[in-house]
Structures are given as structure tokens and as C-alpha cells.
Scaffold this active site. Structure first.
Site, mmCIF file in Angstrom:
data_model
loop_
_atom_site.group_PDB
_atom_site.id
_atom_site.type_symbol
_atom_site.label_atom_id
_atom_site.label_comp_id
_atom_site.label_asym_id
_atom_site.label_seq_id
_atom_site.Cartn_x
_atom_site.Cartn_y
_atom_site.Cartn_z
ATOM 1 C CG ASP A 128 -1.682 1.225 1.297
ATOM 2 O OD1 ASP A 128 -2.653 1.141 0.695
ATOM 3 O OD2 ASP A 128 -1.691 2.011 2.353
ATOM 4 C CD GLU B 221 -2.560 2.282 -3.667
ATOM 5 O OE1 GLU B 221 -3.299 2.972 -3.736
ATOM 6 O OE2 GLU B 221 -1.777 2.234 -2.689
#
Length: 797
Positions: A474, A527
Site C-alpha cells: 500500500d 500500489e
């Protein structure tokens, strides 16, 4: 007791300020040279006896304190135990923690300090072990700036005086073996800061945790599960290779499906105390592929027909407790999810499940992205072994499991990592380096060896103990840039005056090297939303080393494009084609994730223009274009049946909608897309090179039509044609490299998918008539808002 130094140390023990209790407590050679002097500190106690070799030696209370001392005729190192009568007159027998040797070696301490002990989870935290024939729990924690750290819990009435830990020299590691503890014991660390502040912390390396809102860590042995997934693990490198089909179902476990059933009994496995420890534990537990107008065709390449794939076309996911759609009941447990989620995802033809963060977090509304317990699967859904069972069952069903991992930041909850030892230990002291103000979270200090080691070990931990198959990492962009979402003056440049976070870059490269080197075939997915180069290129070439990267540009462009009324799409045709300008610069995943259906963005279906029929046709068109476009695939839960409202983490998906015909049509379409994606190597084998893609017609903006070829390594080809308007286009000419008969493998407008049934009766012909740069012309009827996938099956007759 005349020794001033000893008296000072005894005062430090009484005041719970001593950082080296082994210097005072436990057995010590008698100053007179005879026997052994044993000292213990036992709060709330009437009397203590030392029992050795069958003889009892009453211990004397020192100066009205809870310190007791006796000199017995034994040698240092000889076994003994304590017979204690507590303040309420209850008697019990316990072992003295300070008679047992320290467990961490100097080599362990050196590697941890150096940041190269990549299995620190085997040393730090709470581990059930046996020392000198006595079972108990070894605790170890890093807190170099603390004045004193004690382990506290049910077993000592949360009294920090009872079990002070030993500071191991300059390492900053504190440790203690507490005999008599076992599985399920609740504990925390009580920390006395150098400024006198006193607070308790959950264990950064804790393997389990209490159910929120409680915050204690829980002793748990994560080595008990008997795994049955050896076939999957052995085949992982092939199943997760870059030329393999990878189709991912992203899921938030807390809201996939909920039930009104009472929660199952999740025992603490014995309450955590096998024998009362010396401080007076109470033994109390804490609390059919459908081309229009034809029968399902033969896919061919894999000697497999989609009609032979179990589609469960009329089957909704199994329901626990009879509660469906939007229920605010409890979430399912890991074991219930193994019985429901896994077969459901398998029936849709996905290859992987990707879990939003399941490491322990205090706030449901963070969706797991504000992690406190990095080593503990959240207790919301069961025990660590329950989660191991879930992963094991997924592997046995030939599904990989990826975890959303959050090394970019952590929350400010007081029981967590923040200000852990009374100083900025895991985070930077300067908020210009150490805080994401928009998220209310803190940034790890990647330049500190022990912090980097904490995260790197955590990455290996989930692959080791839980057999996970990789990570979606993330907020990589937030890690790479020091000025991420910051105004001038709110950030500090690196040593060279730049905006790049050099320490985070080094961390990410090392993370990828360790994961790929230790677990061949494991996937790491970034990401990352900027144009940072070589994110998915090897570190030895200067890249960050990720396997894959989310294609955020493609996602934004296609959703912007499809939100337009079709009459205006011709003016934005570049949003369809621009992704191929950079499609092979990285190893991309095409991701339509949870982030696209929250915060008033609406559901995917709600983004589509037009009446109900056109909205569903646009959604099927989106998925068809996505499955034809180069890149691996990811969809968030609920998208597979076209949920009408945006995602809400606190309620179940609207499963009642899945039975409605238009929603069911989307599910059937997605299932058949996945079947074809598996069966046809051309759709997955060469995702990251021009060798696997060729434009046939990219510039027909007037008609809003795209056509292209996907190509396998052996030269097999699939022709993909997309019509982004609701107009039926008869006699549409598509240039192709070869004349012959083309089988219509998939048609998103088939009646099976709630389409209008416009198509080519399952077959079309390409004549040897040059068109553009190609020697043949394929003449098609293009369905409205539809996608066709075709394969050449014979020479032209």
C-alpha cells in the site's frame, strides 16, 4: 544487607525502576562463600518459602517490603521452586523467573542491532518454550530508551513491579522467561520512560490480540497448524509466473457477507496459565460462454470447453445464518469464510484472493490500513490458526492468497508503536519527516536498522507462518517522495537536496530481494500512482524489484471515458488508446479496486451513463475490454455482480441483487471471461511486451470502436473488438493478418448476459481483401456497447 549498592538496587526493585533485575533477584552466590542467596519480589503476599531437594526454607521479608530473601545450602543453578501464600491466604507453588538463564544469544542481539536478523519474529515477542524442563513464555521487546520495561498481564494482575525484564546491554532488547504461562495468556509491556512517564504497550511482535476495543496482546503458538497445501506451494512459481493467468478477487473480509448468527465459541485454549507463576496468578481466563445467437463454442487451446467448466450459473454464494444483502450483523469467521468465500471465488474462475489488511487494527473504519499489530491476524474473525486454516483451504482449492501490506505508516493509538519507549522510536521525531497529517498517521523511520528489520521480518513472517503468496504494498508513492502531499516548508529534503526518500527506496529494494529470494514465486505488487521508473524491474537493473505494479493511469482513463455519454466519447478516444503508450514500461495489473467505489464515488454500475440496460451493457463492456487489454486483472468484491450502491465497510454486500437477471448476467459474463482467460494463452501469456499485442484499428474515434490482437508465445491469436456506442454496426470491417473463418468465442451482448442478442451467429469470415496495412478483412456485426473476442479456426474456403 549493609551493602549500600545492594540497598540502592533493592530500592530500585521496590520502586519498579531497575533495568537489570537479574543483578538482584534470583539465585546469587552467598557473600560468605557458603550456599546461595535467593531473592524474590512477590507483591500482595503473606509468606514465601523456597523449596529445594524436598526441603523448605522460609524466606525473610526485607524491611516491610514485598522483597523476600533466604540463603539455602545449594549451588547457583540448582533447581528450586517457591511456595507462596498470598494476601488472601491462598497457597500455590510457582517457579522463580529469575532462576532461568537468559535466552537470546549475543549473535541474535548483534544481528537484530545490525538490521540483518530477518527472522526476528522467532526471537522477539512472546514464545512458548521449555527451559530446564519447565514450560513457560519467553518475552522479548526492543525499547532502547526506556528506563524499565516489565511484562504485565492477567497472570500478575497487570502489576509492573512483578516481572521487570532484563536489559541486554547496549542492544536495547529486554527479555524475561515467565514459567507457567501458556497459550492465550493476555499481556502487555509496561514501560517507564526516562522522564518518569508510565504507560503500557501492546507487543509489536505479538502473534495474537484481544478483540477490539481491548488492546492486550495474546500469547499464541503459530506453529500448530498441520498444513495440507504442499502441492500448491511447490507449484507456486509456475502459477504466479508473469506468463500465467492472474485474476484477483479483492475482498474486505468484514463486509463480504455478514450474519445475525451468534458468534462461534472461540476458546482461549486453556486460559493461558498452566501453573501459577510466582507472583500469584489467579488461573482466570480473560475474558456458459455465450456468443449471441449460438451455442457455447469450443475454446480450443487448452482442450477444454467453457461449457465443461462448472459455472454454478444460478448459484449465489453460500449464506451463513440466512442473512443476505446489507445486514449489519457480525462478519463471518475465517473458518466460515473458508466454507463460503473460497468456493464462491473458485466458481467465478479467479486465480487469487487479495485481502484488504487483516493485521490487527483498532478502528474498523480504517479498513485495516491503520495497523497496530503487524504480526497478528485480527481477532475479529477468529484465531491465528483459524486464519491458517483459511489460507490452507484456499491453496487446496488452487487459489492463491495475497495480503494488502502497509509499511508506509502506522496510527497514533497509544497502545501501539507511537512513542514506544518514551521516545520517537519507530517514527521520525520531526513531523516534516515523520507524519502524514492528512491520514493522521506516522511514518516509519526506514533509516533505523531495527525498524527496517521489524518490517522486513514482518514481510517474511506472513509468507513463512501463514503460507501467503505475496503482497500488494500500500501507498508506495507516499514512501518514495519526501514531499508527498506536502506544501513547501512542510518537508525536509534528502542529503542531496532532493525529494526522494532514499532510505525508503533502499528498504523497498531490500524487501523485494528478500521476498523473492526467500520464497520463489511470491508476488509483490506496488500500489504506485506516479511515473517513478522501473518499479517492477529487478533491483540489479536499478529497479525497485516489484513483480507487478497497479496501472492507475489506465484505471482513471477508462472510468473517465465510460462515465461519458456515448455521444461524446468520440472526442475522448485518446483515453482508450493512451494506456498502450506506456503499457509495457512496467509489469502492470489492471485494478478496479475498493478505492474506486467509496467516498461518494459511487459503484462501478452507478458510474455508467444511460438507462438501466445501457448501464449494465457498459459494465460488461468495461470488463471485456479489461480482460482483453494487456495486464493482470483485479476486481473488488461486489463488482462481479454489479452492486448498485457503493461499498460500505460496515455492511454486507447486497447479495439479494445477485439473483436479479441483469446482475446475474454480469456474473455470468465475468465467469466466462475468466474461463476464456485461463484457456487461451494469448490473453495472458505475453502481458508485458509488444510481442503479445498488436493494434488492428486504434483510430476509429468517429465510431468509438477499437480492435486489436492478443498473441501467445506460440503465435496463437485472439481478435478483440470493442464498440463503445449503443449503435449496432453491421458490416463493420476489421483489418486482420489472415483470411479464414473466425469463431466468436465471447460476445458481451449475448442473451445469457442480459444482452440484446446481437452478434454473428457464432462465426465470421475474413476475406483476402487488403484493409489498411493488413492483407485480409474481417466483416462483423458489432453489438451495441459490446465486446467480441474471436479466434481464427480455419483457412478461407
Amino acid at each position: 544487607m549493609a551493602d549500600t549498592s545492594l540497598n540502592e538496587q533493592l530500592d530500585s526493585i521496590r520502586q519498579a525502576r531497575h533495568n537489570s533485575p537479574y543483578d538482584v533477584l534470583g539465585p546469587h552466590p552467598n557473600a560468605a562463600g557458603k550456599g546461595t542467596t535467593v531473592r524474590v519480589f512477590v507483591p500482595r503476599t503473606r509468606s514465601v518459602e523456597l523449596v529445594a531437594d524436598g526441603k523448605a526454607y522460609p524466606m525473610a521479608r526485607l524491611a516491610g517490603s514485598d522483597l523476600f530473601e533466604v540463603t539455602a545450602p545449594q549451588q547457583a543453578g540448582d533447581a528450586y521452586h517457591l511456595r507462596v501464600v498470598d494476601a488472601d491466604g491462598r497457597a500455590y507453588v510457582a517457579d522463580d523467573p529469575y532462576r532461568f538463564p537468559l535466552q537470546l544469544s549475543e549473535f541474535d542481539l548483534y544481528l537484530i542491532g545490525e538490521g540483518t536478523h530477518y527472522q526476528t519474529y522467532e526471537k522477539l515477542g512472546a514464545h512458548i518454550i521449555t527451559v530446564e524442563g519447565v514450560e513457560g513464555v519467553h518475552f522479548a521487546v526492543w525499547g532502547p530508551n526506556a528506563a524499565r520495561i516489565s511484562v504485565v498481564g492477567d497472570f500478575n494482575q497487570w502489576d509492573g513491579r512483578a516481572h521487570p525484564m532484563q536489559l541486554r546491554g547496549s542492544s536495547g532488547i529486554w527479555e524475561l522467561f515467565v514459567p507457567g504461562l501458556g497459550q492465550g495468556a493476555l499481556y502487555k509491556y509496561e514501560v517507564r520512560a526516562q522522564n518518569g512517564g508510565l504507560f503500557t504497550k501492546s507487543d509489536p511482535y505479538g502473534f495474537a490480540a484481544e478483540m477490539r476495543p481491548s488492546t492486550a496482546s495474546m500469547v499464541w503458538d503459530v506453529n500448530l497448524h498441520q498444513w495440507g497445501d504442499s502441492d500448491w506451494v511447490e507449484q507456486r512459481p509456475q502459477r504466479q509466473a508473469l506468463d500465467a493467468p492472474i485474476s484477483i478477487y479483492e475482498v474486505h473480509l468484514g463486509s463480504w457477507q455478514r450474519t445475525q448468527d451468534p458468534p462461534p465459541n472461540l476458546p482461549r485454549d486453556g486460559g493461558g496459565v498452566t501453573n501459577p507463576p510466582h507472583i500469584g496468578a489467579t488461573n482466570q481466563s480473560p475474558p456458459d460462454i455465450g456468443a449471441a445467437n449460438q451455442s457455447p463454442p469450443d475454446i480450443g487451446a487448452a482442450n477444454q470447453s467453457p461449457s465443461n467448466i462448472e459455472r454454478a450459473a444460478n448459484q449465489s454464494p453460500p449464506v451463513i445464518g440466512g442473512v443476505r444483502g446489507g445486514s449489519e450483523g457480525r462478519p463471518l469467521t475465517y473458518r466460515e469464510l473458508a466454507d463460503t468465500l473460497i468456493p464462491y471465488v473458485k466458481s467465478l474462475g479467479y486465480t487469487h484472493i487479495e485481502l484488504l489488511p487483516i493485521s490487527e487494527h483498532p478502528f474498523d473504519g480504517s479498513w485495516g490500513y491503520q495497523t497496530v499489530g503487524y504480526y497478528a491476524p485480527t481477532s475479529r474473525f477468529g484465531t491465528p490458526e483459524d486464519f491458517q486454516y483459511f489460507v490452507d483451504q484456499a491453496h487446496q482449492a488452487d487459489l492463491g492468497v495475497l495480503l494488502d501490506w502497509v509499511p508506509a505508516h502506522f496510527p497514533k493509538d497509544g497502545h501501539g508503536l507511537v512513542y514506544f519507549d518514551g521516545t520517537h522510536l519507530y517514527e521520525h521525531a520531526d513531523p516534516r519527516r515523520g507524519e502524514h497529517k492528512e491520514w493522521g498517521t506516522l511514518i516509519f523511520n526506514y533509516g533505523r536498522s531495527e525498524v527496517r528489520n521489524f518490517l522486513l521480518s514482518n514481510a517474511l513472517f506472513w509468507l513463512d507462518k501463514y503460507h501467503l503468496d505475496g503482497y500488494r504494498v500500500d501507498a508506495v508513492s507516499a514512501m518514495l517522495y519526501l514531499d508527498y502531499n506536502r506544501d513547501p516548508g512542510q518537508w525536509l529534503p534528502n542529503a542531496y537536496g532532493g525529494r526522494e526518500n532514499l532510505e525508503a527506496i533502499d528498504f523497498l529494494r531490500r524487501f523485494n530481494e528478500l521476498v523473492h529470494g526467500s520464497y520463489p514465486g511470491a508476488l509483490t505488487v506496488a500500489e504506485e500512482s506516479t511515473d517513478w521508473p522501473m518499479v517492477s524491474r529487478p533491483t540489479y537493473l536499478g529497479g525497485l524489484g516489484f513483480s507487478l505494479k497497479w496501472n492507475m493511469g489506465w484505471m482513471h482513463d477508462i472510468l473517465d471515458y465510460l462515465s461519458l455519454d456515448p455521444v461524446y466519447r468520440r472526442y475522448h478516444h485518446n483515453k482508450l488508446t493512451f494506456s498502450l503508450m506506456y503499457a509495457f514500461s512496467e509489469n502492470f495489473v489492471l485494478a478496479l479496486s475498493h478505492d474506486e467505489v467509496v467516498h461518494l464515488k459511487g459503484s462501478l454500475l452507478a458510474k455508467m451513463p444511460g438507462d438501466t440496460w445501457q448501464q449494465f451493457a457498459n459494465l460488461r463492456l468495461l470488463f471485456g475490454y479489461m480482460w482483453g487489454h494487456p495486464g493482470k486483472k483485479l476486481l473488488f468484491m461486489g463488482m462481479e455482480f454489479g452492486q448498485g450502491r457503493e461499498w460500505n465497510y460496515a455492511t454486507s454486500l447486497d447479495w439479494h441483487q445477485a439473483d436479479w437477471e441483469p446482475h446475474h448476467g454480469v456474473t455470468a459474463w465475468l465467469r466466462d471471461l475468466n474461463a476464456l482467460y485461463h484457456a487461451e494463452a494469448a490473453l495472458h501469456e505475453v502481458d508485458f511486451s509488444w510481442d503479445g499485442f498488436e493494434w488492428l484499428e486504434a483510430d476509429d474515434s468517429d465510431n468509438s470502436v477499437l480492435s486489436f490482437i492478443r498473441r501467445a508465445k506460440n503465435g496463437d491469436e485472439i481478435v478483440v473488438v470493442c464498440n463503445f456506442t449503443p449503435m449496432v454496426r453491421e458490416g463493420y470491417h476489421v483489418p486482420v493478418p489472415q483470411a479464414g473463418e473466425y469463431r466468436e468465442l465471447l460476445n458481451s451482448d449475448a442473451a445469457d448476459y442480459w444482452g440484446s442478442g446481437v452478434g454473428n451467429n457464432g462465426v465470421a469470415r475474413a476475406e483476402a481483401t487488403p484493409h489498411g496495412n493488413y492483407p485480409a478483412t474481417l466483416i462483423l456485426t458489432l453489438p451495441p456497447l459490446g465486446v467480441l473476442m474471436l479466434k481464427r479456426t480455419s483457412e478461407n474456403r
